[in-house]
Every structure is written in structure tokens, then in C-alpha cells.
Design a protein around this motif. Structure first.
Motif, PDB file in Angstrom:
ATOM      1  N   ASN B  13       0.862  -1.194   0.000  1.00 39.94           N
ATOM      2  CA  ASN B  13       0.000   0.000   0.000  1.00 39.94           C
ATOM      3  C   ASN B  13       0.888   1.230   0.000  1.00 39.94           C
ATOM      4  O   ASN B  13       1.880   1.270   0.712  1.00 39.94           O
ATOM      5  CB  ASN B  13      -0.868   0.064   1.256  1.00 39.94           C
ATOM      6  N   TYR B  15       0.700   5.540   0.323  1.00 42.97           N
ATOM      7  CA  TYR B  15      -0.126   6.722   0.593  1.00 42.97           C
ATOM      8  C   TYR B  15       0.678   7.979   0.273  1.00 42.97           C
ATOM      9  O   TYR B  15       1.855   8.064   0.595  1.00 42.97           O
ATOM     10  CB  TYR B  15      -0.530   6.789   2.061  1.00 42.97           C
ATOM     11  N   TYR B  16       0.035   8.932  -0.375  1.00 38.89           N
ATOM     12  CA  TYR B  16       0.602  10.296  -0.457  1.00 38.89           C
ATOM     13  C   TYR B  16      -0.204  11.149   0.508  1.00 38.89           C
ATOM     14  O   TYR B  16      -1.336  11.520   0.208  1.00 38.89           O
ATOM     15  CB  TYR B  16       0.483  10.860  -1.874  1.00 38.89           C
ATOM     16  N   GLN B  18      -2.829  11.818   2.870  1.00 38.76           N
ATOM     17  CA  GLN B  18      -4.023  11.062   3.227  1.00 38.76           C
ATOM     18  C   GLN B  18      -4.485  10.163   2.082  1.00 38.76           C
ATOM     19  O   GLN B  18      -5.264   9.242   2.277  1.00 38.76           O
ATOM     20  CB  GLN B  18      -5.162  12.028   3.596  1.00 38.76           C
ATOM     21  N   LYS B  19      -3.980  10.475   0.875  1.00 39.91           N
ATOM     22  CA  LYS B  19      -4.511   9.806  -0.304  1.00 39.91           C
ATOM     23  C   LYS B  19      -3.814   8.459  -0.523  1.00 39.91           C
ATOM     24  O   LYS B  19      -2.598   8.361  -0.462  1.00 39.91           O
ATOM     25  CB  LYS B  19      -4.284  10.710  -1.513  1.00 39.91           C
ATOM     26  N   LYS B  20      -4.620   7.451  -0.776  1.00 42.03           N
ATOM     27  CA  LYS B  20      -4.044   6.131  -1.021  1.00 42.03           C
ATOM     28  C   LYS B  20      -3.772   5.994  -2.513  1.00 42.03           C
ATOM     29  O   LYS B  20      -4.664   6.171  -3.337  1.00 42.03           O
ATOM     30  CB  LYS B  20      -5.037   5.050  -0.583  1.00 42.03           C
ATOM     31  N   ALA B  21      -2.503   5.739  -2.848  1.00 43.68           N
ATOM     32  CA  ALA B  21      -2.144   5.695  -4.260  1.00 43.68           C
ATOM     33  C   ALA B  21      -2.090   4.265  -4.783  1.00 43.68           C
ATOM     34  O   ALA B  21      -2.355   4.013  -5.956  1.00 43.68           O
ATOM     35  CB  ALA B  21      -0.806   6.387  -4.479  1.00 43.68           C
ATOM     36  N   ASP B  23      -3.125   0.089  -3.742  1.00 41.76           N
ATOM     37  CA  ASP B  23      -3.909  -0.703  -2.805  1.00 41.76           C
ATOM     38  C   ASP B  23      -3.576  -2.181  -2.969  1.00 41.76           C
ATOM     39  O   ASP B  23      -3.923  -2.803  -3.978  1.00 41.76           O
ATOM     40  CB  ASP B  23      -5.400  -0.428  -3.064  1.00 41.76           C
ATOM     41  N   CYS B  62       5.276  10.697   1.393  1.00 42.86           N
ATOM     42  CA  CYS B  62       4.946   9.368   0.902  1.00 42.86           C
ATOM     43  C   CYS B  62       5.167   8.315   1.987  1.00 42.86           C
ATOM     44  O   CYS B  62       6.162   8.333   2.702  1.00 42.86           O
ATOM     45  CB  CYS B  62       5.809   9.057  -0.307  1.00 42.86           C
ATOM     46  N   ARG B  63       4.220   7.369   2.115  1.00 41.14           N
ATOM     47  CA  ARG B  63       4.305   6.337   3.141  1.00 41.14           C
ATOM     48  C   ARG B  63       3.985   4.985   2.496  1.00 41.14           C
ATOM     49  O   ARG B  63       3.079   4.877   1.691  1.00 41.14           O
ATOM     50  CB  ARG B  63       3.286   6.648   4.235  1.00 41.14           C
ATOM     51  N   GLU B  65       3.411   0.687   2.907  1.00 40.43           N
ATOM     52  CA  GLU B  65       3.164  -0.476   3.758  1.00 40.43           C
ATOM     53  C   GLU B  65       3.339  -1.735   2.915  1.00 40.43           C
ATOM     54  O   GLU B  65       3.227  -1.689   1.693  1.00 40.43           O
ATOM     55  CB  GLU B  65       1.735  -0.437   4.305  1.00 40.43           C
TER      56      GLU B  65
END
Lengths: 461, 254, 424
Positions: B13, B15-16, B18-21, B23, B62-63, B65
Motif C-alpha cells: 500500500n 499513501y501520499y 491522506q490519499k491512497k495511491a 492498494d 509518501c508512506r 506499507e
């Protein structure tokens, strides 16, 4: 006629002409049939008439205020009794000054009666000429309002006329910058040329000794005044060098850290702090240099067995360096941010570390911009006045020792011109010669820097 | 078909802010093959590519998972140094981005910073080898000291490829490498990719389905941050199993 | 050895370089911040003392024999009476053992000379005080004030100290009688310059700064906005406007002292305007401030999106009307912010004002644009150049006042920017 009554009449005239013209246009519009109205809104006719009063009167008034001293002096010189001008030894301008200096309310006993007579004449002349000038300006104002009111008709486009004059006003405002530059150049060149009449140009530029004491009494020996500017230039250079060796590393490293390493939060905290450093007035830095840093270096030297004055090149230069840090850091920050992200990405994708990317890719790519920033900072340093005036000293030592007191171009300009000085001695004129040297040097640096920076910008845009 | 798997992503996963880029991306990329990532713009294909060499680390917000495993090792584990990882995984960008240095220095940059070579002769040898490998040497051999930015767009992109292979990576990531190039330069690069795949594992992001069909052996279709379908290229283009893939290939979504 | 091994091998050294470089960067930024802290704290430590003055409690006897020289007891007598002697006698009554004339003179120097006039006014208003003994707190002279505020100075060797051992003993006696205290220094905020530190104040130069900046504002603001509007909105792109731009950019970087020379040569020597007057200072600073405001004006005009201009022009407005009715009002916050920043630069500027004689010693608060006056930063410079020890604190306090005005102005600019500036 005094100034305020003149002013009052003018304001009343202006307001009533504006009102009258607007009303006349309104009435004209009402009379005219539909479809053939005046080409502009009625209020434009009022504004047009008002402008036609303001422009000629204010330019005439300005002309009068500037030209008056010269006209009056000329008339006065023509009317000085011959007996007086023949017996007076000295330039006619000194005679004029002594006539002007007479206070008719309290005549100093023993004043030449002819001078008193001329002074009375001058005073009357002053009063009459003012009244005369105001009166003529008012006549011009009446004439031009008569002219403008006659012009209101269906064929006259008042809006275009008003806008044109407004745009001309804007253009004039823009040219103030040019006028200022011309004013600077002329005032510097004119006085500097008078200086070079007395002191040869190359003696000034390459002379190794500077002691501007000119003779107070005529025939005084050993105080002719020597004007060799090399010690001043070297002092300026030394202080600039010290300032740069503080400002460049600290400023550049701060910029690199803030733009490449710092998190957004850190950046948002520290950038304003650097801006505070830039907003501190130079007189405050000067005070800090003189009261804290100078004595600090003095104590330091005493402690290690030297003996130095509290005024030293290193105190002034060091503090000047602190002043210039934000200058370098914000300009470098700009140019570093202008390096495209794609270059950073390319370097990181090769497995380069951050410092390798900064040292081998970003700084080389930003080098022209950074050099431009440094040139601007140097120009700033050699033109800086208060810090050096307060902390560098006035003795013109030709030395490279940073712990000695040296003097700079700006310090000399200030010391030569502070205090009431006759404006025709080489001593005061020397300040203008130094001034034009400073102006030319900074102009050259600025233009060069602006050119380099704008070229650099083009490359990455 | 038994293939050695080079890269394996598990439930990735991204994320930028709050937005999930991306999935839950699960994707396996085989060794010494070309894998094409296709999909409409903004679908997350470039984001996924940049996860493989941890280029997303350079973006503050950017995060990531999940796990990405390269050669049995999770590249997001704390022991892995991104510097070392990126030396192993080269990258070529959308817009050619040679450094404002000479052609020679562009290629020599990687070997120099990594201390791969021991002498100037060795370095020169390596630079020439890489330029030859990228099919650029014949065109630039007389002007190795000219600036890299003086080359044409296609040459610049091949210079970037030469730069990437100079440190002999095992994987080369290509982020729409031909989107800024004309058709002739594109054809040259595509030929080059065919040549390179003998030695490297290549992952290429492309917006051109024809290109994907021409150069790749495996194709993955991304849509709105999801991996919709992955399979052999000929199979994806002829008989896709998902409706969305079908729609994309036939031009209904794009 | 394969490549990855080699890379791993070199990695340790590279990591060390990396962290070293990062530390250098951190060192750079922290030293800049440290410098700022040192500057501000050293000024604060010194300056805070100036906001207090030392007062000495004395039993003042308004001796009619000293006040009235003859028997007719006129008001004139009070005005010219020898209040110095009254103070001296009061001190003497506290130290009855002193009789030497020289020592008595030293003793009377404990009290500020300004108190003579204050006592005179007190008596003029309350004539019943004559012949009475009153307990009053009198302002101490600067050297007593300095010693009282800086106790460590008592440890300095006598020859380097401001006051002798004898005087120090007297001071200690006054202290032990609890007859000394520190109180708010009112003089600092209501007076102009003085030769005596305890009587000098910042008010005169503040008023001078106000007059000067007022002139600067009314000259530079309209001209700069007009020039900015012309260059950004109406000017054709040609050699002439390019030349104007080069001039503006260059003027922004010309050393400020050059503007002073311009003012001296043109405004004073050619136009014969008065020396040291705020009007000339304001004109010089206006020329300096022009580029700042012009550049700010252009930047905020540029920030207004073209769609607004197109809308107005589409409705049939002329270019001039479009700018004055629509674009200019929208960019006003940015222009004001730039103007305030320009004004705060002008407030801190001193070098050019030295050239046009605003560095005179001025005891009176200026009353108009034509009066001789000085400005805040120049007053700081003047005090710094004065030898007396008491002026050091005043200078630092002056710096604090100057800095608080700058903070105020910049705070206002930030407020306007955040409150009114639109993001398009």
C-alpha cells in the motif's frame, strides 16, 4: 502674496472648475438629443479641467522653488553697490553669503552699512519675487481653466485626454529611477572632477598613503593632505574578505541544509529566523561589533599575550559577515531550489548519497547562481557603512593583519563629510572621489551578478 | 513455465499524505524478462515502479506499507541501505535527465561515487563498455568531453541508460523512457531493451500498449491504484480475463 | 570481487562522509541562529538596565536665604535661585562630617543637574514650601546610576572605576540608610538628546523618525505604485522600459551611503534645502525605498490572474480602467505589505542620513519637517560614539526600541499578508 493664501486660492479655483466643468457637460448632455451625447462621461470633463490646473501650476511652482536661489543671487550680484564689491576681497559668492547672513532684526554692530543696505534689498527682493511668482502662476491657472472649459463639446474626447495624461504621469513616475541614477552619477562626477583638478587621478588611485588633513591656515606646512587611496581600498578588501569568509560557508551550508536535509517543519522555523537576521538594522550590528565583539577580540588577544585595539578589522568584518549570512543563504536557497528535481532523482537512482548529490550534482549545477549571489553579497559588503564606521577605525593602515584597525571607503566618506565643512577643500571633495569609486565598483558587481543570475534562470526554465 | 522470480511484492500500500495511491499490490517479476506496467495515467504504475528502488523515500509525504522482496530480501527492512539497493537497481526516467557534465563524466559518475574502479584506465574502459552496451558509443566517441545536454533527446536517453548500466545493476527500471522521444529514437531504444534483457531484469512503465506488446514478456495492468490483471503479454492482449483490462485495451477507458 | 561487494566495502566511508556533511550543514544553520541569539541577548542584557534610573532620598531644606537674595521676594528670584546649593546643603546634612570644598563638590555630583530645574518648578508651584524641609526622591547622576546598577564595577581598581573609593563609601552609606532605589526611567521616553546620560531620551529622535518616514511614505508610495503599474500592466516591451528595469534593479543594490552623497550634492548644495531636516532625509530615503515598493507592487500585480483583466476588458473597460478599477484593488494587500517592509528598512537606515547632517546633537524635540532633527538609528549611533559610560545602556535601550518598532511593522506586514492576500 504669501504661500498659504496662494495655495488656498488655487484649491478653491481647482474645485470650482471641476464642479463647473462637470455641470456644464451634464447640461450639455441633457440638451443634446439621444444618440449624440458627449463622447465621455461628464465627470471626465471635470477631471480634465482639474488636471489642466494641477499640471502647469505644480510644475511652475517646482521650477520656481528650484530656480529661485539662483535667480535671486544673480539679481543681487547685479545690484550690489560697486563700492562694496570692489572693496571686498574674496569670491563674489562669499560676499553673497555674508549679505544673506545678516539678520535685519538684530544687526551686528560694526557691520558694513553697504552690506546692510544690500541685505535689506535682498529681503525685499525675496518677498516681492515670491508674490510675483505666485501671482503669475495663478494667472496661468486661470488661463488654462478658461481654455479647458471652452473645450467642452461633442467633438472633444475628455476620457482619452485624461487617460493619456494619467499614463504620462505613470511613465514619468517610472523614469524617476533613471533620474535618480543620472542624479547620482552627475553629482558624484561633478564633485569628483573638482577633486581631480587638485589631486592627480593616478596619485589618488595608486597612492600608498592617505592623510586628508589640509591646511587650515594658509602657509601652514606639513599639512598639505595626502590622498593615496590604496590603504583605503586594501582595508575595504580586507574587511570584505573577512566578512565573506564568515558569510559564505555559514550561508551556503545553511541553505544546503534547509533545502536538502531539513524537514518542512524545520525549514518553516529556521527560514524566518534567518530573515530576522536580515531585518536587523546595520546600526545594531555596528553597536554589537563595537561593544561586544571588538572588546572580545581585544580580551582574547590580551589573554594570549598580544595587544590590540578594540577597533579591528576582524570585529567589523566578522559582524558584517553575520549580517550577510541571510543574504547568501536566501539567494543560494533560491538557486538550489531552481535545480530541477530530475537531476536529483537521477543521482539518487544511481545510488548516490545526499551529500554526494549535493556536492557533485546540485552545487556544480547551481554554481553560476551561487557566484551571482556571492557577487551581490560582496557588493553589499563594500558598500556597508554603519558597521565599519562604528567598529573598524579611521586610521588608514596599509596592512593585511586582521587584528589591526583599518579603514574603508565608506568610513572615509563619512568622516570626511561629517561636520560643517567648506565645500571647496580637497578634503571634502575626496569623499566624492571615493563615492564614485564605490559606485562604479558596486555597479559593476551588481550588473555582472544580475546578468549571471538571469542567464542561470534561463537555463532551467 | 518455471521462472526465477527476481522481485516479489506483497500487499503493498502506498499513501501520499491522506490519499491512497496503491492498494494491496501483489506482483511477481521474473528474472531476465521485460515486465511492462500499463494503465491510464494516475493509476499508480509509476508509483509502484518507484517503490522498487525506494525512490519514493525522497518524497516527504509518501508512506509505504507491505513488503517488496528482491532476491529473498525485503528492501524495506531496516537493514537494507537504499544506497546499496539503488546501486543494484538502475533507473531510467521519463524525461532524459543527463547531468550538466560531459558525456564521459555522466557515465563515470556512478562508478566514481561507488568506488567500483581502481584506476583511470579501468574507468575509461568501463565508460566505453557501457556506452557501447547502450548503443551510443559510435555516435559520441569523438566528443566524450562535450556536455551531455548537447545530445539529441534519444541520445540523451541512451546516455542515461549507459549511466545506469555502468554500475552493473541487476534490475533496470524504466519510467516511460520513450514518452519524450520521436518514433525513430523510440525504435532504437526498444531494440536496445531487447538486447539488454539478456543481462538485466527490466521493468518498464509505458502508456503505449503497442510498446508494451512489442518489448515485454509479461504485462501488468493497473487501474486506480489496483493491480487488475497480470500475465504473459500475448495472453493479456489477446484474451484478457478481466473486463477492465478488455475495456482499456480496446480504448473504452484511458 | 564483484561490484556489489566493492560498493558495500566503500559504503562505510561514504556513510561517514554523509553524516559529516549533514553535521556541517546543521552547524551552519545553528551558528547563524546562535549569532542572532547572542546579538539579541547581549543587547537585551545591556539595554534593560536603561529602563530604570537610580533615585536618592534626601531631606531637602528650601532655605529662604538661598532662594530670596533680597527682601522683596519676587518670582524672578525663585527662577534664578541657586538650587545647586540647596541640593548640596541637603547632601551635606546627610554627611555632616564633610567640610572640604572639593569633597562637597564631588558629593553634590551625586545628584543629576536636571533636579535643580525640577526643584525650581516645584517651588514655583508651591511657594509655601519655602522655609520647609521636605523628603524627596532625587534623580541620581549617571555615574552613580551606573555603579548602582552594575555592582561588579565596585570591584574594579579605583583608577579605572567611574567613582573614587571615597565616593563609593558615601554611596554605601546612602545604601545602608535605605535611601537609594531604582525606579522607572521616564526621561528616556519623553526627552530628546542630552549631554548627561540620565537626562537623555529617545523621544526626540522618535519624532524625527516619524517626520522623516512620513515624507518618505508620501513621496515613495504613489510614485512607486504608479511606476509599478506602468511597468507591469501598461508598458510596451521595448529598449526604454528595459532600461528602466535595469535602473530599478541596480538602484535596489546601490550602497545606501551613495544616496546620502546624492542628497548632499543635489538637495543641500544645489537646491539649498535645510540641513539636518526631516524633509531632506525623507526625500533621500524615498529614493532608496522606491525600488523595494516598485518590485513588491509588480509582484503582487503579477499574482492577479489574467482572467480578471480579460473579464473587465471584455465588458468594454479601457486598459487603464481595468487596472485602476479591478487589478490594483486586488493587489493592494501585497503592495501594502511591500510598502511596510520598505518603510521598516527606511526606519533602520542611517548611513545616508549622516551625509545630510541628521547627526547633529539636538536637545529639542523637532516640531516640523524643517526643524533640525535626528532619527532613531542615528541617535543610537550618536550615543554609541559618546564616551560616557552611562550612554552604553542607553544605546542598547535605543536599539531595543528600534527593534520593537521593526518587529511591530513586520508583524503588521505579516498580518496583512495572511489576512487579505488571496491565493489564486
Amino acid at each position: 502674496m504669501g504661500f498659504w493664501s496662494f495655495f488656498f486660492i488655487l484649491v478653491v479655483l481647482g474645485l470650482s472648475v471641476h464642479w463647473y466643468a462637470t455641470n456644464k457637460a451634464l447640461k450639455l448632455n441633457a440638451k443634446l438629443e439621444k444618440g449624440s451625447k458627449l463622447p465621455s462621461l461628464p465627470s471626465y470633463y471635470g477631471t480634465y479641467s482639474l488636471l489642466l490646473i494641477i499640471f502647469p501650476t505644480s510644475s511652475l511652482l517646482l521650477l520656481w522653488l528650484v530656480g529661485k536661489p539662483f535667480i535671486l543671487e544673480y539679481i543681487l550680484l547685479q545690484n550690489i553697490p560697486e563700492q562694496l564689491s570692489a572693496n571686498f576681497d574674496g569670491a563674489p559668492s562669499m560676499l553673497v553669503d555674508s549679505i544673506k547672513a545678516v539678520d535685519l532684526e538684530r544687526i551686528f554692530p560694526g557691520t558694513n552699512p553697504l552690506i546692510v543696505e544690500s541685505a535689506t534689498y535682498f529681503k525685499d527682493l525675496n518677498n516681492y519675487s515670491n508674490s510675483f511668482a505666485y501671482f503669475s502662476i495663478l494667472i496661468v491657472a486661470f488661463l488654462s481653466s478658461y481654455f479647458s472649459l471652452k473645450k467642452i463639446s461633442t467633438t472633444f474626447k475628455a476620457r482619452q485626454a485624461v487617460e493619456k495624461s494619467n499614463i504620462n504621469l505613470l511613465i514619468f513616475s517610472s523614469t524617476i529611477a533613471i533620474i535618480t541614477t543620472i542624479g547620482i552619477i552627475f553629482s558624484l562626477i561633478f564633485e569628483a572632477l573638482r577633486f581631480f583638478d587638485e589631486i592627480p587621478f593616478f596619485d589618488f588611485l595608486f597612492g600608498l598613503s592617505w592623510s586628508p588633513q589640509t591646511a587650515i591656515r594658509e602657509g601652514q606646512i606639513a599639512s598639505q593632505g595626502v590622498f593615496g587611496a590604496i590603504p583605503i581600498f586594501s582595508g575595504t578588501l580586507l574587511i570584505t574578505l573577512i566578512a565573506m569568509s564568515v558569510a559564505i560557508p555559514v550561508g551556503l551550508l545553511s541553505a544546503v541544509y534547509l533545502s536538502e536535509y531539513a524537514t518542512p517543519k524545520v525549514r518553516q522555523t529556521f527560514k524566518p529566523i534567518l530573515e530576522i537576521l536580515a531585518g536587523v538594522p546595520t546600526v545594531v550590528y555596528g553597536f554589537f561589533a563595537a561593544i561586544t565583539v571588538g572588546p572580545f577580540f581585544k580580551d582574547l588577544a590580551n589573554y594570549s599575550g598580544f595587544n590590540i585595539a578594540s577597533e579591528s578589522a576582524i570585529a567589523a568584518g566578522g559582524v558584517m559577515g553575520i549580517m550577510i549570512i541571510p543574504f547568501i543563504s536566501s539567494l543560494s536557497d533560491d538557486v538550489i531550489s531552481a535545480v530541477p528535481k530530475s537531476l536529483r532523482d537521477a543521482s539518487y537512482a544511481m545510488g548516490a548519497t545526499k551529500s554526494e548529490t549535493v556536492k557533485k550534482i546540485i552545487l556544480p549545477a547551481a554554481l553560476p547562481g551561487i557566484i551571482g549571489a556571492i557577487l551581490l553579497a560582496v557588493s553589499r559588503a563594500i558598500g556597508e557603512t554603519m558597521i565599519v564606521v562604528m567598529a573598524a577605525g579611521i586610521a588608514a593602515n596599509l596592512t593585511a593583519n586582521p587584528f589591526e584597525a583599518v579603514t574603508t571607503v565608506t568610513v572615509q566618506i563619512v568622516t570626511l563629510l561629517i561636520g560643517d565643512q567648506e565645500f571647496d577643500s580637497a578634503k571634502t571633495l575626496a569623499a566624492f572621489a571615493l563615492g564614485i569609486t564605490l559606485f562604479v565598483a558596486t555597479l559593476f558587481l551588481n550588473l555582472l551578478a544580475l546578468k549571471i543570475v538571469s542567464k542561470y534562470r534561463e537555463r532551467y526554465e | 513455465m518455471t521462472e526465477k522470480i527476481k522481485i516479489k511484492s506483497k500487499n503493498v500500500n502506498v499513501y501520499y499524505g491522506q490519499k491512497k495511491a496503491l492498494d494491496k499490490i501483489n506482483l511477481e517479476i521474473p528474472t531476465n524478462k521485460v515486465t511492462a506496467l500499463i494503465g491510464p495515467s494516475g493509476c499508480g504504475k509509476s508509483t509502484f515502479l518507484r517503490c522498487i528502488n525506494r525512490m519514493n523515500d525522497t518524497i516527504d509525504i509518501c508512506r509505504i506499507e507491505g513488503k517488496i522482496i528482491v532476491d529473498e530480501e525485503d528492501i524495506y527492512s531496516t537493514e537494507v541501505d537504499p544506497v546499496l539497493l539503488r546501486a543494484k537497481i538502475g533507473m531510467v526516467f521519463q524525461k532524459p535527465n543527463p547531468f550538466p557534465k560531459s558525456i564521459f563524466d555522466n557515465v563515470a559518475y556512478g562508478p566514481k561515487i561507488h568506488g567500483i574502479v581502481n584506476s583511470d584506465d579501468e574507468l575509461e574502459e568501463l565508460v566505453i563498455y557501457s556506452l557501447k552496451k547502450a548503443g551510443l558509443f559510435e555516435e559520441v566517441k569523438d566528443r566524450l568531453n562535450d556536455s551531455g545536454t548537447s545530445l539529441s533527446g534519444g541520445q540523451q536517453q541512451r546516455l542515461c541508460i549507459a549511466r545506469a548500466i555502468a554500475i552493473s545493476p541487476q534490475i533496470i527500471l524504466m519510467d516511460e523512457p520513450c514518452s519524450a522521444l520521436d518514433p525513430i529514437a523510440t525504435a532504437v531504444i526498444e531494440e536496445l531493451i531487447d538486447e539488454l534483457v539478456k543481462n538485466f531484469t527490466i521493468v518498464i512503465v509505458t502508456h503505449s500498449m503497442q510498446q508494451a506488446a512489442r518489448v515485454s514478456q509479461q504485462t501488468a495492468f493497473f487501474h486506480m491504484g489496483n493491480l487488475i490483471e497480470v500475465g504473459r503479454t500475448d495472453q493479456i492482449f489477446s484474451t484478457p480475463s478481466q473486463k477492465k483490462t478488455q475495456d482499456y485495451i480496446t480504448g473504452k477507458i484511458g | 570481487m564483484n561490484n556489489l561487494k566493492k560498493i558495500e566495502y566503500s559504503l562505510k566511508k561514504r556513510k561517514r562522509q554523509e553524516s559529516r556533511f549533514k553535521i556541517y550543514g546543521l552547524l551552519g544553520i545553528t551558528s547563524a541562529v546562535t549569532f542572532l541569539c547572542i546579538i539579541l541577548s547581549s543587547i537585551f542584557m545591556e539595554g534593560k538596565k536603561a529602563f530604570l534610573s537610580t533615585y536618592i532620598k534626601l531631606e531637602v531644606y528650601f532655605d529662604p536665604d538661598i532662594i530670596y537674595t533680597d527682601n522683596d521676594q519676587k518670582e524672578e528670584d525663585i527662577k534664578f535661585a541657586n538650587f545647586q546649593k540647596i541640593i548640596k546643603n541637603s547632601l551635606n546634612s546627610f554627611f555632616p562630617e564633610i567640610s572640604d570644598k572639593g569633597e562637597l563638590r564631588k558629593l553634590s555630583n551625586f545628584i543629576s543637574s536636571s533636579e535643580e530645574e525640577n526643584l525650581m518648578r516645584l517651588v514655583l508651584e508651591n511657594k509655601q514650601l519655602i522655609g520647609q524641609k521636605v523628603t524627596l526622591w532625587l534623580l541620581a547622576s549617571s555615574k552613580i546610576d551606573v555603579i548602582n546598577k552594575n555592582p561588579d564595577m565596585e570591584l574594579i581598581a579605583e583608577e579605572d572605576r567611574l567613582i573614587s573609593n571615597l565616593e563609593l563609601n558615601w554611596l554605601n552609606e546612602i545604601r545602608s540608610a535605605n535611601n537609594i532605589e531604582s525606579n522607572f526611567n521616564k526621561n528616556f521616553f519623553v526627552k530628546a538628546d542630552s549631554t548627561e546620560p540620565e537626562q537623555a531620551g529617545i523621544w526626540g529622535s522618535l519624532v524625527g523618525s516619524f517626520f522623516t518616514l512620513f515624507v518618505t511614505l508620501i513621496l515613495s508610495f504613489p510614485i512607486a505604485v504608479a511606476a509599478g503599474v506602468f511597468l507591469e500592466e501598461l508598458a510596451p516591451k521595448n529598449k526604454f522600459t528595459d532600461f528602466i528595469e535595469v535602473n530599478i534593479n541596480n538602484l535596489a543594490a546601490v550602497p545606501s551611503i551613495i544616496f546620502g552623497l546624492l542628497g548632499l550634492a543635489i538637495f543641500l548644495n544645489v537646491m539649498h534645502l535645510p540641513r539636518s531636516a526631516p524633509i531632506v532625509g525623507g526625500m533621500v530615503l524615498a529614493l532608496m525605498t522606491l525600488p523595494t515598493i516598485i518590485i513588491a507592487t509588480r509582484a503582487s500585480l503579477k499574482a492577479v490572474p489574467p482572467s480578471i483583466r480579460e473579464a473587465a476588458i471584455g465588458l468594454g473597460a479601457t486598459k487603464f480602467q481595468t487596472v485602476t478599477h479591478h487589478v490594483l484593488p486586488l493587489s493592494l494587500p501585497g503592495i501594502l505589505t511591500g510598502t511596510i517592509i520598505g518603510m521598516s528598512q527606511a526606519l533602520g537606515e542611517s548611513a545616508p542620513l549622516l551625509m545630510i547632517g541628521m547627526v547633529a546633537f539636538i536637545v529639542d524635540v523637532p516640531g516640523s519637517f524643517l526643524d533640525s532633527s535626528t532619527v532613531l538609528p542615528v541617535q543610537i549611533y550618536l550615543w554609541k560614539s559618546t564616551a560616557a559610560r552611562g550612554f552604553v545602556e542607553l544605546t542598547a535601550a535605543g536599539v531595543m526600541v528600534l527593534l520593537s518598532f521593526l518587529i511591530l511593522m513586520n508583524g503588521l506586514a505579516v498580518y496583512i499578508r495572511q489576512k487579505f492576500e488571496k491565493k489564486w
